[in-house]
Design a protein around this motif. Structure first.
Motif, PDB file in Angstrom:
ATOM      1  N   UNK A  86       0.806  -1.225   0.000  1.00  0.00           N
ATOM      2  CA  UNK A  86       0.000   0.000   0.000  1.00  0.00           C
ATOM      3  C   UNK A  86       0.839   1.276   0.000  1.00  0.00           C
ATOM      4  N   UNK A  87       1.951   1.256  -0.730  1.00  0.00           N
ATOM      5  CA  UNK A  87       2.769   2.458  -0.874  1.00  0.00           C
ATOM      6  C   UNK A  87       2.284   3.266  -2.075  1.00  0.00           C
ATOM      7  N   UNK A  88       2.585   4.541  -2.054  1.00  0.00           N
ATOM      8  CA  UNK A  88       2.219   5.400  -3.170  1.00  0.00           C
ATOM      9  C   UNK A  88       3.319   5.363  -4.221  1.00  0.00           C
ATOM     10  N   UNK A  89       2.988   5.793  -5.445  1.00  0.00           N
ATOM     11  CA  UNK A  89       3.944   5.716  -6.547  1.00  0.00           C
ATOM     12  C   UNK A  89       5.207   6.510  -6.287  1.00  0.00           C
ATOM     13  N   UNK A  90       5.105   7.621  -5.600  1.00  0.00           N
ATOM     14  CA  UNK A  90       6.296   8.432  -5.348  1.00  0.00           C
ATOM     15  C   UNK A  90       7.232   7.778  -4.343  1.00  0.00           C
ATOM     16  N   UNK A  91       6.774   6.720  -3.654  1.00  0.00           N
ATOM     17  CA  UNK A  91       7.612   6.013  -2.693  1.00  0.00           C
ATOM     18  C   UNK A  91       8.399   4.858  -3.324  1.00  0.00           C
ATOM     19  N   UNK A  92       8.066   4.502  -4.561  1.00  0.00           N
ATOM     20  CA  UNK A  92       8.740   3.397  -5.234  1.00  0.00           C
ATOM     21  C   UNK A  92      10.235   3.659  -5.380  1.00  0.00           C
ATOM     22  N   UNK A  93      10.613   4.905  -5.637  1.00  0.00           N
ATOM     23  CA  UNK A  93      12.021   5.252  -5.822  1.00  0.00           C
ATOM     24  C   UNK A  93      12.813   5.022  -4.540  1.00  0.00           C
ATOM     25  N   UNK A  94      12.199   5.252  -3.404  1.00  0.00           N
ATOM     26  CA  UNK A  94      12.881   5.019  -2.125  1.00  0.00           C
ATOM     27  C   UNK A  94      13.177   3.539  -1.933  1.00  0.00           C
ATOM     28  N   UNK A  95      12.230   2.696  -2.298  1.00  0.00           N
ATOM     29  CA  UNK A  95      12.420   1.252  -2.182  1.00  0.00           C
ATOM     30  C   UNK A  95      13.537   0.813  -3.132  1.00  0.00           C
ATOM     31  N   UNK A  96      13.530   1.348  -4.340  1.00  0.00           N
ATOM     32  CA  UNK A  96      14.562   1.020  -5.326  1.00  0.00           C
ATOM     33  C   UNK A  96      15.955   1.389  -4.800  1.00  0.00           C
ATOM     34  N   UNK A  97      16.051   2.526  -4.122  1.00  0.00           N
ATOM     35  CA  UNK A  97      17.321   2.965  -3.542  1.00  0.00           C
ATOM     36  C   UNK A  97      17.806   1.968  -2.492  1.00  0.00           C
ATOM     37  N   UNK A  98      16.903   1.485  -1.659  1.00  0.00           N
ATOM     38  CA  UNK A  98      17.286   0.505  -0.640  1.00  0.00           C
ATOM     39  C   UNK A  98      17.704  -0.823  -1.269  1.00  0.00           C
ATOM     40  N   UNK A  99      17.070  -1.215  -2.364  1.00  0.00           N
ATOM     41  CA  UNK A  99      17.463  -2.442  -3.071  1.00  0.00           C
ATOM     42  C   UNK A  99      18.901  -2.311  -3.569  1.00  0.00           C
ATOM     43  N   UNK A 100      19.200  -1.186  -4.184  1.00  0.00           N
ATOM     44  CA  UNK A 100      20.543  -0.957  -4.727  1.00  0.00           C
ATOM     45  C   UNK A 100      21.575  -0.923  -3.605  1.00  0.00           C
ATOM     46  N   UNK A 101      21.264  -0.229  -2.511  1.00  0.00           N
ATOM     47  CA  UNK A 101      22.201  -0.171  -1.379  1.00  0.00           C
ATOM     48  C   UNK A 101      22.473  -1.554  -0.824  1.00  0.00           C
ATOM     49  N   UNK A 102      21.430  -2.371  -0.673  1.00  0.00           N
ATOM     50  CA  UNK A 102      21.590  -3.712  -0.121  1.00  0.00           C
ATOM     51  C   UNK A 102      22.431  -4.585  -1.046  1.00  0.00           C
ATOM     52  N   UNK A 103      22.182  -4.534  -2.343  1.00  0.00           N
ATOM     53  CA  UNK A 103      22.939  -5.351  -3.287  1.00  0.00           C
ATOM     54  C   UNK A 103      24.399  -4.910  -3.372  1.00  0.00           C
ATOM     55  N   UNK A 104      24.637  -3.605  -3.326  1.00  0.00           N
ATOM     56  CA  UNK A 104      26.011  -3.110  -3.363  1.00  0.00           C
ATOM     57  C   UNK A 104      26.763  -3.494  -2.097  1.00  0.00           C
ATOM     58  N   UNK A 105      26.078  -3.486  -0.956  1.00  0.00           N
ATOM     59  CA  UNK A 105      26.746  -3.865   0.293  1.00  0.00           C
ATOM     60  C   UNK A 105      27.076  -5.356   0.295  1.00  0.00           C
ATOM     61  N   UNK A 106      26.235  -6.175  -0.323  1.00  0.00           N
ATOM     62  CA  UNK A 106      26.510  -7.605  -0.405  1.00  0.00           C
ATOM     63  C   UNK A 106      27.671  -7.885  -1.360  1.00  0.00           C
ATOM     64  N   UNK A 107      27.772  -7.111  -2.436  1.00  0.00           N
ATOM     65  CA  UNK A 107      28.840  -7.346  -3.407  1.00  0.00           C
ATOM     66  C   UNK A 107      30.196  -6.923  -2.876  1.00  0.00           C
TER      67      UNK A 107
END
Length: 82
Positions: free
Chosen positions: A59-80
């Protein structure tokens, strides 16, 4: 009041888990491809759809999708880096 950072991070982990961690990114944090476990193929346009679907389920709004995408990238970069 919900801590939005924790919520975004939780959804980011759900997206990574859904793709089994099979998300190719560049060193600069651009998502290139995502593995689709249903079709057993790598897809270039699927990353946005999966993120969008998981965000709508939470139930997030469309403008919040970018924040989730940022966290995905941060998590993947930290794992790499590890």
């Amino acid at each position: 009041m919900v801590n939005f950072e924790k919520l975004y991070y939780k959804i980011a982990l759900q997206v990574i888990k859904r793709c089994h961690g099979a998300i190719k990114i560049t060193k600069h944090g651009k998502i290139l491809e995502v593995y689709d476990p249903k079709r057993h193929i790598w897809s270039k346009g699927l990353a946005g759809l999966i993120i969008k679907e998981e965000c709508k389920n939470a139930n997030l709004r469309e403008w919040e999708f970018a924040s989730v995408r940022t966290y995905i990238i941060k998590e993947l970069l930290s794992k790499s880096d590890s």
